[in-house]
Design a protein around this motif. Structure first.
Motif, PDB file in Angstrom:
ATOM      1  N   ASN A   1      50.243  48.865  35.948  1.00  0.00           N
ATOM      2  CA  ASN A   1      49.929  49.998  36.829  1.00  0.00           C
ATOM      3  C   ASN A   1      51.154  50.915  36.879  1.00  0.00           C
ATOM      4  OD1 ASN A   1      47.360  49.063  37.542  1.00  0.00           O
ATOM      5  ND2 ASN A   1      48.180  47.820  39.221  1.00  0.00           N
ATOM      6  N   HIS A  12      42.050  55.693  36.242  1.00  0.00           N
ATOM      7  CA  HIS A  12      42.430  54.587  35.342  1.00  0.00           C
ATOM      8  C   HIS A  12      42.820  55.135  33.979  1.00  0.00           C
ATOM      9  CE1 HIS A  12      38.952  53.946  32.510  1.00  0.00           C
ATOM     10  NE2 HIS A  12      38.251  54.528  33.445  1.00  0.00           N
ATOM     11  N   PHE A  72      45.915  53.422  37.296  1.00  0.00           N
ATOM     12  CA  PHE A  72      45.544  52.008  37.277  1.00  0.00           C
ATOM     13  C   PHE A  72      45.169  51.564  35.865  1.00  0.00           C
ATOM     14  CE2 PHE A  72      44.482  52.550  41.928  1.00  0.00           C
ATOM     15  CZ  PHE A  72      45.447  51.658  42.372  1.00  0.00           C
ATOM     16  N   GLU A 118      40.812  48.815  34.261  1.00  0.00           N
ATOM     17  CA  GLU A 118      39.603  49.120  35.039  1.00  0.00           C
ATOM     18  C   GLU A 118      38.354  48.778  34.247  1.00  0.00           C
ATOM     19  OE1 GLU A 118      36.169  51.506  36.442  1.00  0.00           O
ATOM     20  OE2 GLU A 118      37.137  51.605  34.490  1.00  0.00           O
ATOM     21  N   CYS A 131      37.944  46.882  37.356  1.00  0.00           N
ATOM     22  CA  CYS A 131      38.965  47.342  38.313  1.00  0.00           C
ATOM     23  C   CYS A 131      40.050  46.299  38.553  1.00  0.00           C
ATOM     24  CB  CYS A 131      38.322  47.696  39.653  1.00  0.00           C
ATOM     25  SG  CYS A 131      36.902  48.774  39.520  1.00  0.00           S
ATOM     26  N   SER A 144      43.440  47.876  39.979  1.00  0.00           N
ATOM     27  CA  SER A 144      43.400  48.309  41.387  1.00  0.00           C
ATOM     28  C   SER A 144      43.186  47.113  42.310  1.00  0.00           C
ATOM     29  CB  SER A 144      42.327  49.377  41.611  1.00  0.00           C
ATOM     30  OG  SER A 144      41.069  48.915  41.185  1.00  0.00           O
ATOM     31  N   GLN A 145      42.481  46.088  41.812  1.00  0.00           N
ATOM     32  CA  GLN A 145      42.362  44.873  42.625  1.00  0.00           C
ATOM     33  C   GLN A 145      43.755  44.262  42.853  1.00  0.00           C
ATOM     34  OE1 GLN A 145      39.207  41.953  42.133  1.00  0.00           O
ATOM     35  NE2 GLN A 145      38.338  43.146  40.466  1.00  0.00           N
ATOM     36  N   LEU A 152      39.955  59.384  44.065  1.00  0.00           N
ATOM     37  CA  LEU A 152      39.874  58.817  42.721  1.00  0.00           C
ATOM     38  C   LEU A 152      39.176  59.817  41.801  1.00  0.00           C
ATOM     39  CD1 LEU A 152      39.669  56.599  40.484  1.00  0.00           C
ATOM     40  CD2 LEU A 152      37.707  55.671  41.738  1.00  0.00           C
ATOM     41  N   ASP A 194      37.394  60.014  38.066  1.00  0.00           N
ATOM     42  CA  ASP A 194      36.905  59.211  36.941  1.00  0.00           C
ATOM     43  C   ASP A 194      35.822  60.002  36.203  1.00  0.00           C
ATOM     44  OD1 ASP A 194      36.534  57.158  35.184  1.00  0.00           O
ATOM     45  OD2 ASP A 194      35.792  55.715  36.652  1.00  0.00           O
ATOM     46  N   ASP A 237      34.087  51.043  41.421  1.00  0.00           N
ATOM     47  CA  ASP A 237      35.160  51.735  40.711  1.00  0.00           C
ATOM     48  C   ASP A 237      36.458  51.442  41.464  1.00  0.00           C
ATOM     49  OD1 ASP A 237      36.428  53.375  38.898  1.00  0.00           O
ATOM     50  OD2 ASP A 237      35.062  55.053  39.137  1.00  0.00           O
ATOM     51  N   ASP A 238      37.579  52.000  41.005  1.00  0.00           N
ATOM     52  CA  ASP A 238      38.882  51.646  41.587  1.00  0.00           C
ATOM     53  C   ASP A 238      39.016  51.943  43.086  1.00  0.00           C
ATOM     54  OD1 ASP A 238      40.188  50.517  39.351  1.00  0.00           O
ATOM     55  OD2 ASP A 238      40.547  52.500  38.511  1.00  0.00           O
TER      56      ASP A 238
END
Ligand SMILES: [Zn+2]
Length: 333
Positions: free
Chosen positions: A105, A123, A177, A180, A199, A202-203, A221, A223, A272-273
């Motif tokens: 990250n 991401h 991130f 993802e 993800c 981000s997790q 975010l 995307d 998603d993130d």
């Protein structure tokens, strides 16, 4: 990312609520269009386009590949070049099939002493499987991810460049991130899907933030924000958990004249993130993600196929998204 199917009942109830409220919102927004005075600097869509092209130029940015390392190095160097304080968060995370991914990250911060902060994220990895490609022979090949991956990062790099030229009042954190898009492929039905295999970056960050007890006023975010004539509907997790942020984004876009991109209607519920950041950090986050209600999967026709290349990147769409996000952060006090 993954689109979740929501029960028909829930969708129709939500639709009724939105249908009622959208009438009043549209009326209010109509009265402001044309007289709105922009406060943010000009977002440069040519720069954003170039940053996307540069990422795609590295090839497939799949974790554990040399191309992934090279593109990560490029992103770190760009953020530093634009004056951000950069922290790299490296860790090993496990993918759906047990593969250990070297995750990275990349976090760029501005105004680090300012307690009030806004988090912007996207991401940067690309999917190892073109599992939605029309040709089954391509299902195990990686995608180029011009729109799904590079587009959000390209817009954020241009915003970073602008922040260096003119500092907004609040602190800004930009996070790229990783991992993802390594989620369970459509061709694999043996996987234990009791946990979220999407993800992963981000997790990880949302449980191990780069500064202890990290907080932000809200997050945005980006995307799949680069396709020609893309439409952005109000993603359902965002609309529930970040109602005010969604209102701010769609209202601002309309005021700036980008109402044809930002549709004042509810879209899909998308893993998603933003979901781990909402869940684990309790930060309200809105996802600006392309959504097409007329396509079976909700995304562009080239989504998770070999066709997600630079042909699908459009400067006007980048401008609409980038200027809207910049206007929001420069208006904040
Ligand atoms: Zn994807």
């Amino acid at each position: 990312m993954l689109k979740l199917k929501i029960g028909t009942y829930l969708v129709s109830v939500l639709f009724l609520v939105v249908a009622c409220s959208s009438k009043t919102t549209t009326k209010n927004e109509n009265s402001t269009q044309g007289v709105y005075k922009k406060v943010s600097p000009e977002f440069n869509q040519d720069s954003a386009y170039r940053y996307i092209d540069n990422q795609v130029g590295f090839g497939y940015r799949v974790p554990n590949s040399p191309e992934h390392v090279a593109c990560g190095d490029y992103l770190v160097a760009q953020l530093k070049h634009f004056g951000a304080e950069v922290i790299e968060q490296k860790a090993e995370v496990k993918a759906y099939d047990g593969t250990v991914l070297n995750m990275r990250n990349i976090i760029g911060s501005y105004n680090v002493d300012q307690a009030e902060r806004i988090l912007l994220f996207a991401h940067w990895d690309t999917r190892p499987f073109a599992d939605r490609d029309g040709n089954p022979e391509n299902h195990r090949k990686p995608i180029l991810g011009a729109n799904d991956g590079a587009s959000g990062i390209g817009v954020l790099l241009e915003i970073a460049r602008q922040i260096q030229l003119k500092t907004p009042a609040l602190g800004i954190d930009i996070i790229f991130f990783d991992a993802e898009d390594y989620g369970t492929p459509a061709f694999d039905d043996d996987t234990d899907n009791s946990q979220n295999w999407w993800c992963l970056g981000s997790q990880y960050w949302s449980k191990n933030p780069h500064t202890p007890n990290y907080k932000a006023r809200y997050g945005i975010l980006l995307d799949m924000v680069g396709a020609p004539s893309a439409t952005f509907y109000k993603e359902q997790y965002s609309d529930v958990y970040a109602t005010d942020v969604v209102r701010k984004i769609w209202g601002t876009a309309y005021s700036l004249g980008y109402g044809k991109y930002f549709i004042n209607k509810k879209g899909g519920a998308i893993i998603d993130d933003h979901v781990p950041v909402i869940e684990n950090r309790n930060i309200p986050c809105a996802n600006i993600v392309q959504f097409d209600p007329n396509s079976s999967l909700g995304f562009g026709w080239y989504w998770h196929t070999m066709n997600d290349d630079m042909k699908n990147i459009n400067r006007e769409t980048l401008k609409a998204v980038g200027q809207t996000v910049m206007e929001i952060i420069y208006k904040e006090k």
